[in-house]
Design a protein around this motif. Sequence first.
Motif, PDB file in Angstrom:
ATOM      1  N   SER A 241       0.828  -1.201   0.000  1.00 21.02           N
ATOM      2  CA  SER A 241       0.000   0.000   0.000  1.00 21.02           C
ATOM      3  C   SER A 241       0.864   1.254   0.000  1.00 21.02           C
ATOM      4  O   SER A 241       0.567   2.237  -0.694  1.00 21.02           O
ATOM      5  N   GLU A 242       1.941   1.223   0.778  1.00 18.34           N
ATOM      6  CA  GLU A 242       2.872   2.356   0.831  1.00 18.34           C
ATOM      7  C   GLU A 242       3.484   2.622  -0.543  1.00 18.34           C
ATOM      8  O   GLU A 242       3.728   3.777  -0.922  1.00 18.34           O
ATOM      9  N   ALA A 243       3.695   1.540  -1.304  1.00 16.81           N
ATOM     10  CA  ALA A 243       4.292   1.688  -2.624  1.00 16.81           C
ATOM     11  C   ALA A 243       3.253   1.935  -3.708  1.00 16.81           C
ATOM     12  O   ALA A 243       3.597   2.044  -4.887  1.00 16.81           O
ATOM     13  N   GLY A 244       1.972   1.965  -3.306  1.00 18.23           N
ATOM     14  CA  GLY A 244       0.913   2.207  -4.275  1.00 18.23           C
ATOM     15  C   GLY A 244       0.580   1.004  -5.119  1.00 18.23           C
ATOM     16  O   GLY A 244       0.038   1.130  -6.229  1.00 18.23           O
ATOM     17  N   ILE A 245       0.872  -0.202  -4.617  1.00 27.61           N
ATOM     18  CA  ILE A 245       0.622  -1.447  -5.360  1.00 27.61           C
ATOM     19  C   ILE A 245      -0.598  -2.143  -4.774  1.00 27.61           C
ATOM     20  O   ILE A 245      -0.713  -2.297  -3.564  1.00 27.61           O
TER      21      ILE A 245
END
Length: 247
Positions: A241-245
């Motif tokens: 989620s932090e990486a936008g995945i």
Amino acid sequence: MVSIDGMTEFWDRLFGAQPEPPPLLVLLTGLVALLVVSTRLPWRIARNAITIAHEGGHALAALLTGRKLRGIRLHSDTSGLTLSAGRPTGPGMVLTLLAGYLAPPVIGLGGAWLLAGNRITLLLWIAVALLLGMLVMIRNLFGALSLVVTGGVVLAVSWYASPQVQAAFAWTSVWFLLLGGVRPVIELQRLRTRRGMPASDADQLAGITGFPAFFWVVLFGLVNLAVLVVGGLMLAGPLLSEAGITW
């Protein structure tokens, strides 16, 4: 008597979701679990938890397939033995033998599913309940001591530790079950190559199915790797989620 408010608070604590852990915690706990699995002395100590899950898998499969469970023994060399009575061949015996090496990562997958919903307290209490249930069938002192100590640690963390410590403990434990399910399969094949292991689960499966033992070793490995990937993706949710995945 326990008040209604007290019971409500208890159920909320048990089934409620805890805050999502920071991505760094998820990463660090995974690295710690990997370090334990890949280094000699930490693995030698922690492997007992894998043995508990392994023998618990045999025991549960035996019960679910209608076999009569005679008892479980855990040994200080991290080996174990689960005895059950019933037909020496057939689907029940196959599933009972198959369950041992698959149990640690499959249990880890269940834990990863709970942690994906941030049900940390529920995970820890389920672990305590499973250990208590297994304790009834233990037939040696070391095995009983192992389960009491392991269950006591989990219970203490769930009851007294801060939410941050609970999260670190839960994520490390589940990472360890997922990763720790792979190394015993490798060790099994190494031992079979060096001197043979006619009493191993794979060799017993070969004896009652006609498929060679190496087939079962490969099956253990492939299933455990697949479960590791799926469970790892679940645990890595905050990182992704932090990486936008999304997946």
